[in-house]
Design a protein around this motif. Sequence first.
Motif, PDB file in Angstrom:
ATOM      1  N   LEU A  89     133.322  81.129  24.359  1.00  0.00           N
ATOM      2  CA  LEU A  89     132.589  80.991  23.115  1.00  0.00           C
ATOM      3  C   LEU A  89     133.488  81.329  21.943  1.00  0.00           C
ATOM      4  O   LEU A  89     134.315  82.232  22.020  1.00  0.00           O
ATOM      5  CB  LEU A  89     131.384  81.938  23.107  1.00  0.00           C
ATOM      6  N   TYR A  90     133.312  80.593  20.864  1.00  0.00           N
ATOM      7  CA  TYR A  90     133.956  80.907  19.592  1.00  0.00           C
ATOM      8  C   TYR A  90     132.975  81.764  18.803  1.00  0.00           C
ATOM      9  O   TYR A  90     131.794  81.428  18.700  1.00  0.00           O
ATOM     10  CB  TYR A  90     134.265  79.616  18.828  1.00  0.00           C
ATOM     11  N   VAL A  91     133.449  82.871  18.266  1.00  0.00           N
ATOM     12  CA  VAL A  91     132.623  83.749  17.447  1.00  0.00           C
ATOM     13  C   VAL A  91     133.311  83.874  16.091  1.00  0.00           C
ATOM     14  O   VAL A  91     134.407  84.427  15.990  1.00  0.00           O
ATOM     15  CB  VAL A  91     132.467  85.146  18.093  1.00  0.00           C
ATOM     16  N   GLY A  92     132.679  83.311  15.046  1.00  0.00           N
ATOM     17  CA  GLY A  92     133.284  83.304  13.722  1.00  0.00           C
ATOM     18  C   GLY A  92     132.533  84.160  12.730  1.00  0.00           C
ATOM     19  O   GLY A  92     131.439  84.648  12.991  1.00  0.00           O
ATOM     20  N   ASN A  93     133.162  84.329  11.582  1.00  0.00           N
ATOM     21  CA  ASN A  93     132.645  85.119  10.465  1.00  0.00           C
ATOM     22  C   ASN A  93     132.489  86.585  10.855  1.00  0.00           C
ATOM     23  O   ASN A  93     131.533  87.245  10.468  1.00  0.00           O
ATOM     24  CB  ASN A  93     131.321  84.552   9.936  1.00  0.00           C
ATOM     25  N   LEU A  94     133.466  87.091  11.603  1.00  0.00           N
ATOM     26  CA  LEU A  94     133.442  88.484  12.030  1.00  0.00           C
ATOM     27  C   LEU A  94     133.969  89.409  10.948  1.00  0.00           C
ATOM     28  O   LEU A  94     134.840  89.042  10.159  1.00  0.00           O
ATOM     29  CB  LEU A  94     134.316  88.669  13.276  1.00  0.00           C
ATOM     30  N   THR A 125     127.320  88.936  31.796  1.00  0.00           N
ATOM     31  CA  THR A 125     128.625  89.515  32.121  1.00  0.00           C
ATOM     32  C   THR A 125     129.683  88.984  31.157  1.00  0.00           C
ATOM     33  O   THR A 125     129.838  87.772  31.004  1.00  0.00           O
ATOM     34  CB  THR A 125     129.035  89.144  33.556  1.00  0.00           C
ATOM     35  N   VAL A 126     130.402  89.892  30.522  1.00  0.00           N
ATOM     36  CA  VAL A 126     131.505  89.513  29.644  1.00  0.00           C
ATOM     37  C   VAL A 126     132.791  89.616  30.462  1.00  0.00           C
ATOM     38  O   VAL A 126     133.162  90.689  30.908  1.00  0.00           O
ATOM     39  CB  VAL A 126     131.580  90.417  28.394  1.00  0.00           C
ATOM     40  N   ARG A 127     133.430  88.483  30.666  1.00  0.00           N
ATOM     41  CA  ARG A 127     134.669  88.464  31.445  1.00  0.00           C
ATOM     42  C   ARG A 127     135.882  88.831  30.605  1.00  0.00           C
ATOM     43  O   ARG A 127     136.810  89.469  31.087  1.00  0.00           O
ATOM     44  CB  ARG A 127     134.893  87.091  32.060  1.00  0.00           C
ATOM     45  N   ARG A 128     135.868  88.387  29.342  1.00  0.00           N
ATOM     46  CA  ARG A 128     137.041  88.629  28.498  1.00  0.00           C
ATOM     47  C   ARG A 128     136.669  88.497  27.033  1.00  0.00           C
ATOM     48  O   ARG A 128     135.847  87.665  26.671  1.00  0.00           O
ATOM     49  CB  ARG A 128     138.119  87.605  28.838  1.00  0.00           C
ATOM     50  N   GLU A 174     127.446  79.628  32.423  1.00  0.00           N
ATOM     51  CA  GLU A 174     127.014  78.791  31.310  1.00  0.00           C
ATOM     52  C   GLU A 174     125.643  79.228  30.800  1.00  0.00           C
ATOM     53  O   GLU A 174     125.364  79.143  29.607  1.00  0.00           O
ATOM     54  CB  GLU A 174     127.008  77.324  31.714  1.00  0.00           C
ATOM     55  N   ALA A 175     124.786  79.694  31.700  1.00  0.00           N
ATOM     56  CA  ALA A 175     123.458  80.171  31.287  1.00  0.00           C
ATOM     57  C   ALA A 175     123.584  81.399  30.384  1.00  0.00           C
ATOM     58  O   ALA A 175     122.858  81.530  29.393  1.00  0.00           O
ATOM     59  CB  ALA A 175     122.614  80.501  32.513  1.00  0.00           C
ATOM     60  N   GLU A 176     124.525  82.275  30.693  1.00  0.00           N
ATOM     61  CA  GLU A 176     124.764  83.459  29.862  1.00  0.00           C
ATOM     62  C   GLU A 176     125.338  83.059  28.504  1.00  0.00           C
ATOM     63  O   GLU A 176     124.974  83.624  27.471  1.00  0.00           O
ATOM     64  CB  GLU A 176     125.690  84.436  30.580  1.00  0.00           C
ATOM     65  N   GLU A 177     126.226  82.071  28.518  1.00  0.00           N
ATOM     66  CA  GLU A 177     126.781  81.561  27.254  1.00  0.00           C
ATOM     67  C   GLU A 177     125.663  81.000  26.377  1.00  0.00           C
ATOM     68  O   GLU A 177     125.607  81.283  25.183  1.00  0.00           O
ATOM     69  CB  GLU A 177     127.807  80.459  27.514  1.00  0.00           C
ATOM     70  N   ALA A 178     124.779  80.205  26.982  1.00  0.00           N
ATOM     71  CA  ALA A 178     123.674  79.602  26.226  1.00  0.00           C
ATOM     72  C   ALA A 178     122.759  80.672  25.656  1.00  0.00           C
ATOM     73  O   ALA A 178     122.319  80.570  24.501  1.00  0.00           O
ATOM     74  CB  ALA A 178     122.888  78.644  27.120  1.00  0.00           C
ATOM     75  N   ALA A 179     122.483  81.719  26.425  1.00  0.00           N
ATOM     76  CA  ALA A 179     121.628  82.806  25.952  1.00  0.00           C
ATOM     77  C   ALA A 179     122.273  83.526  24.771  1.00  0.00           C
ATOM     78  O   ALA A 179     121.602  83.851  23.785  1.00  0.00           O
ATOM     79  CB  ALA A 179     121.345  83.793  27.084  1.00  0.00           C
ATOM     80  N   ALA A 180     123.584  83.760  24.853  1.00  0.00           N
ATOM     81  CA  ALA A 180     124.297  84.431  23.766  1.00  0.00           C
ATOM     82  C   ALA A 180     124.313  83.571  22.508  1.00  0.00           C
ATOM     83  O   ALA A 180     124.109  84.071  21.398  1.00  0.00           O
ATOM     84  CB  ALA A 180     125.722  84.775  24.203  1.00  0.00           C
ATOM     85  N   ILE A 181     124.534  82.265  22.664  1.00  0.00           N
ATOM     86  CA  ILE A 181     124.535  81.358  21.509  1.00  0.00           C
ATOM     87  C   ILE A 181     123.164  81.360  20.848  1.00  0.00           C
ATOM     88  O   ILE A 181     123.050  81.503  19.624  1.00  0.00           O
ATOM     89  CB  ILE A 181     124.941  79.922  21.924  1.00  0.00           C
ATOM     90  N   LYS A 210     128.732  83.201  13.524  1.00  0.00           N
ATOM     91  CA  LYS A 210     128.765  81.795  13.925  1.00  0.00           C
ATOM     92  C   LYS A 210     129.212  81.803  15.383  1.00  0.00           C
ATOM     93  O   LYS A 210     130.332  82.228  15.692  1.00  0.00           O
ATOM     94  CB  LYS A 210     129.753  81.018  13.044  1.00  0.00           C
ATOM     95  N   VAL A 211     128.314  81.402  16.290  1.00  0.00           N
ATOM     96  CA  VAL A 211     128.628  81.441  17.720  1.00  0.00           C
ATOM     97  C   VAL A 211     128.366  80.067  18.320  1.00  0.00           C
ATOM     98  O   VAL A 211     127.269  79.528  18.193  1.00  0.00           O
ATOM     99  CB  VAL A 211     127.770  82.501  18.456  1.00  0.00           C
ATOM    100  N   ASN A 212     129.386  79.483  18.948  1.00  0.00           N
ATOM    101  CA  ASN A 212     129.230  78.217  19.646  1.00  0.00           C
ATOM    102  C   ASN A 212     130.292  78.087  20.723  1.00  0.00           C
ATOM    103  O   ASN A 212     131.162  78.939  20.844  1.00  0.00           O
ATOM    104  CB  ASN A 212     129.251  77.026  18.669  1.00  0.00           C
ATOM    105  N   LYS A 213     130.195  77.011  21.508  1.00  0.00           N
ATOM    106  CA  LYS A 213     131.205  76.788  22.544  1.00  0.00           C
ATOM    107  C   LYS A 213     132.552  76.538  21.881  1.00  0.00           C
ATOM    108  O   LYS A 213     132.648  75.798  20.907  1.00  0.00           O
ATOM    109  CB  LYS A 213     130.830  75.599  23.413  1.00  0.00           C
TER     110      LYS A 213
END
Length: 98
Positions: free
Chosen positions: A3-8, A26-29, A52-59, A73-76
Amino acid sequence: MSLYVGNLSYEVTEESLNSVFAEYGTVRRVQIPTDRDTGRVRGFAFVEMGSEAEEAAAIDALDGAEWMGRDLKVNKAKPREDRDSFGGNRNNSFRKRY
């Protein structure tokens, strides 16, 4: 995939970002790029989740959410473009002229 996390916030740490995303799986990295010259955080990060389900939940939960005084700003993440050493594409690379 990550995931890309912007505007931090520039005060963000890997530990703080990990704890926020761990609520959704689970956060791998966590990777927070820094400026090469100053060492300062560049204002974005990459987070790799367990599925991918965890990524979608976080987004769904975090895109647009306020954290540390900023709207995230959170997206793939998009795949990194392959660039040559001059920063251009391979078709326009530097050519020596005589």
